[in-house]
Design an enzyme around this catalytic site. Structure first.
Site, PDB file in Angstrom:
ATOM      1  N   SER A  85       5.013  -9.311   6.256  1.00 43.47           N
ATOM      2  CA  SER A  85       4.944 -10.323   5.201  1.00 43.47           C
ATOM      3  C   SER A  85       5.350 -11.690   5.724  1.00 43.47           C
ATOM      4  O   SER A  85       6.278 -11.801   6.537  1.00 43.47           O
ATOM      5  CB  SER A  85       5.866  -9.943   4.041  1.00 43.47           C
ATOM      6  OG  SER A  85       5.881 -10.992   3.089  1.00 43.47           O
ATOM      7  N   TYR A 131      14.031  -7.055   1.632  1.00 44.72           N
ATOM      8  CA  TYR A 131      12.580  -6.908   1.883  1.00 44.72           C
ATOM      9  C   TYR A 131      12.240  -7.428   3.273  1.00 44.72           C
ATOM     10  O   TYR A 131      11.556  -6.761   4.049  1.00 44.72           O
ATOM     11  CB  TYR A 131      11.824  -7.691   0.809  1.00 44.72           C
ATOM     12  CG  TYR A 131      10.313  -7.672   0.931  1.00 44.72           C
ATOM     13  CD1 TYR A 131       9.583  -6.522   0.642  1.00 44.72           C
ATOM     14  CD2 TYR A 131       9.613  -8.826   1.303  1.00 44.72           C
ATOM     15  CE1 TYR A 131       8.192  -6.520   0.728  1.00 44.72           C
ATOM     16  CE2 TYR A 131       8.223  -8.831   1.387  1.00 44.72           C
ATOM     17  CZ  TYR A 131       7.521  -7.674   1.098  1.00 44.72           C
ATOM     18  OH  TYR A 131       6.153  -7.669   1.177  1.00 44.72           O
TER      19      TYR A 131
HETATM   20  P1  NDP Z   1       0.917  -3.015  -4.813  1.00 50.21           P
HETATM   21  O1  NDP Z   1       2.220  -2.832  -5.507  1.00 50.21           O
HETATM   22  O2  NDP Z   1      -0.195  -3.702  -5.530  1.00 50.21           O
HETATM   23  O3  NDP Z   1       0.384  -1.593  -4.284  1.00 50.21           O
HETATM   24  C1  NDP Z   1       1.254  -0.796  -3.559  1.00 50.21           C
HETATM   25  C2  NDP Z   1       0.546   0.447  -3.065  1.00 50.21           C
HETATM   26  O4  NDP Z   1       1.484   1.203  -2.292  1.00 50.21           O
HETATM   27  C3  NDP Z   1       0.067   1.346  -4.174  1.00 50.21           C
HETATM   28  O5  NDP Z   1      -1.166   1.926  -3.817  1.00 50.21           O
HETATM   29  C4  NDP Z   1       1.154   2.412  -4.244  1.00 50.21           C
HETATM   30  O6  NDP Z   1       0.680   3.686  -4.669  1.00 50.21           O
HETATM   31  C5  NDP Z   1       1.546   2.519  -2.792  1.00 50.21           C
HETATM   32  N1  NDP Z   1       2.867   3.090  -2.576  1.00 50.21           N
HETATM   33  C6  NDP Z   1       4.064   2.636  -3.039  1.00 50.21           C
HETATM   34  N2  NDP Z   1       5.049   3.448  -2.630  1.00 50.21           N
HETATM   35  C7  NDP Z   1       4.466   4.428  -1.894  1.00 50.21           C
HETATM   36  C8  NDP Z   1       4.962   5.562  -1.212  1.00 50.21           C
HETATM   37  N3  NDP Z   1       6.250   5.867  -1.194  1.00 50.21           N
HETATM   38  N4  NDP Z   1       4.069   6.365  -0.554  1.00 50.21           N
HETATM   39  C9  NDP Z   1       2.745   6.083  -0.567  1.00 50.21           C
HETATM   40  N5  NDP Z   1       2.232   5.016  -1.215  1.00 50.21           N
HETATM   41  C10 NDP Z   1       3.077   4.205  -1.867  1.00 50.21           C
HETATM   42  O7  NDP Z   1       1.262  -3.798  -3.444  1.00 50.21           O
HETATM   43  P2  NDP Z   1       0.391  -4.842  -2.584  1.00 50.21           P
HETATM   44  O8  NDP Z   1      -1.001  -4.385  -2.511  1.00 50.21           O
HETATM   45  O9  NDP Z   1       0.682  -6.211  -3.051  1.00 50.21           O
HETATM   46  O10 NDP Z   1       1.113  -4.699  -1.156  1.00 50.21           O
HETATM   47  C11 NDP Z   1       0.580  -3.932  -0.096  1.00 50.21           C
HETATM   48  C12 NDP Z   1       1.364  -4.257   1.175  1.00 50.21           C
HETATM   49  O11 NDP Z   1       1.252  -5.649   1.479  1.00 50.21           O
HETATM   50  C13 NDP Z   1       2.870  -3.962   1.080  1.00 50.21           C
HETATM   51  O12 NDP Z   1       3.312  -3.426   2.296  1.00 50.21           O
HETATM   52  C14 NDP Z   1       3.476  -5.338   0.843  1.00 50.21           C
HETATM   53  O13 NDP Z   1       4.804  -5.416   1.288  1.00 50.21           O
HETATM   54  C15 NDP Z   1       2.539  -6.200   1.665  1.00 50.21           C
HETATM   55  N6  NDP Z   1       2.521  -7.609   1.256  1.00 50.21           N
HETATM   56  C16 NDP Z   1       2.124  -7.975  -0.009  1.00 50.21           C
HETATM   57  C17 NDP Z   1       2.136  -9.314  -0.375  1.00 50.21           C
HETATM   58  C18 NDP Z   1       1.741  -9.762  -1.751  1.00 50.21           C
HETATM   59  O14 NDP Z   1       1.980 -10.945  -2.065  1.00 50.21           O
HETATM   60  N7  NDP Z   1       1.142  -8.942  -2.578  1.00 50.21           N
HETATM   61  C19 NDP Z   1       2.533 -10.357   0.563  1.00 50.21           C
HETATM   62  C20 NDP Z   1       2.923  -9.864   1.854  1.00 50.21           C
HETATM   63  C21 NDP Z   1       2.914  -8.536   2.177  1.00 50.21           C
HETATM   64  P3  NDP Z   1       0.936   4.273  -6.179  1.00 50.21           P
HETATM   65  O15 NDP Z   1      -0.050   3.589  -7.050  1.00 50.21           O
HETATM   66  O16 NDP Z   1       0.689   5.712  -6.038  1.00 50.21           O
HETATM   67  O17 NDP Z   1       2.349   3.907  -6.542  1.00 50.21           O
END
Ligand code: NDP
Length: 245
Positions: free
Chosen positions: A140, A153
């Site tokens: 991130s 984080y």
């Molecule tokens: P979302 O919250 O929109 O989606 C998160 C996803 O991760 C979901 O599919 C969720 O599945 C899954 N997930 C959560 N916990 C687990 C677990 N224990 N095991 C397997 N799957 C899991 O997040 P984003 O799409 O925004 O983020 C994706 C990545 O990008 C993350 O690593 C985040 O840190 C990174 N990121 C995001 C930014 C942003 O601004 N959005 C900026 C910088 C980095 P389920 O639906 O089953 O819970």
């Protein structure tokens, strides 16, 4: 060269950035494994939509924080789609809170999912990935921004960047690249949840490109690293954030 369809496993791809990455990789010709933790309906709906467009996709439940579930996830993907060529470590959580207010439980959950989750899949990847494969870990841009509320984080993601740089070297001889993509603010549930319209607007104005990132912006960068043009990039952290930092 093998004519067999390449396989991509995207953790946390039931929604958000992960769902966009899986969709883009499917369009680029990969058979895609859609991992989720609890969002079975969303994961299955994405699989159905990809299949309707003629792509090969498979939904697989696993909590990435659990090593046994991660191992079983790789086995299930191998059985349904074949051995993995591209691993995208996308699953992650964000709860903005000043360090002094973070409970033990949240601290542990943060590191279990964001950091140990990546460790678990990387350790499996050593033996499970095809030679010539690609690994892309989601970090991130908040690491560079150093904003209050992001200490833990950022700690989880700093570890992911460290793993990326060392693991790239440990895979010497396998022709597997390991890189990280560090997005800036992206309009997903993770970013939008709990923020006022005003605060969201402030974030949107931060980059010189004056908008929030969209999941597709990040999917395009991951697709580059996973595809033929990204093959010489290895051990790097690529910030995709509209120029915010
Ligand atoms: P979302 O919250 O929109 O989606 C998160 C996803 O991760 C979901 O599919 C969720 O599945 C899954 N997930 C959560 N916990 C687990 C677990 N224990 N095991 C397997 N799957 C899991 O997040 P984003 O799409 O925004 O983020 C994706 C990545 O990008 C993350 O690593 C985040 O840190 C990174 N990121 C995001 C930014 C942003 O601004 N959005 C900026 C910088 C980095 P389920 O639906 O089953 O819970």
């Amino acid at each position: 060269m093998s004519t067999q369809q390449k396989v991509a496993l995207v953790t946390g791809s039931s929604r958000g950035i992960g769902a966009s990455i899986a969709t883009r990789l499917a369009k680029d010709g990969f058979a895609v494994a859609i991992n989720y933790a609890s969002g079975a309906d969303a994961a299955k709906a994405l699989v159905a939509s990809l299949e309707a467009q003629g792509h090969k996709a498979f939904a697989v439940q696993a909590n990435v924080a659990d090593a046994g579930e991660v191992s079983a996830m790789f086995s299930a993907v191998e059985q349904h789609l074949g051995k993995v060529d591209v691993l995208v470590n996308n699953a992650g959580i964000l709860k903005v809170q000043p360090l002094a207010q973070v409970s033990d439980a949240l601290y542990q959950q943060y590191f279990a999912i964001n950091t140990q989750g990546v460790f678990n899949t990387l350790r499996e990847a050593q033996t499970r990935l095809n030679d010539g494969g690609r690994i892309i870990n989601l970090s991130s841009t908040t690491l560079a921004l150093k904003m209050p509320g992001y200490a833990i984080y950022n700690g989880t993601k700093a570890a992911v960047e460290a793993f990326t740089q060392v693991f790239a070297k440990e895979l010497r001889g396998r022709a597997i690249t390991v890189n990280a993509v560090a997005p800036g603010p992206v309009a997903t549930e993770l970013f939008l949840e709990g923020k006022s319209d005003e605060l969201i607007d402030q974030f949107a104005k931060m980059p010189p490109l004056e908008r929030l990132g969209q999941p597709e912006d990040i999917a395009a960068v991951v697709a580059f690293l996973a595809g033929p043009d990204g093959g010489w990039v290895n051990g790097q952290v690529l910030r995709a954030n509209g120029g915010v930092a």
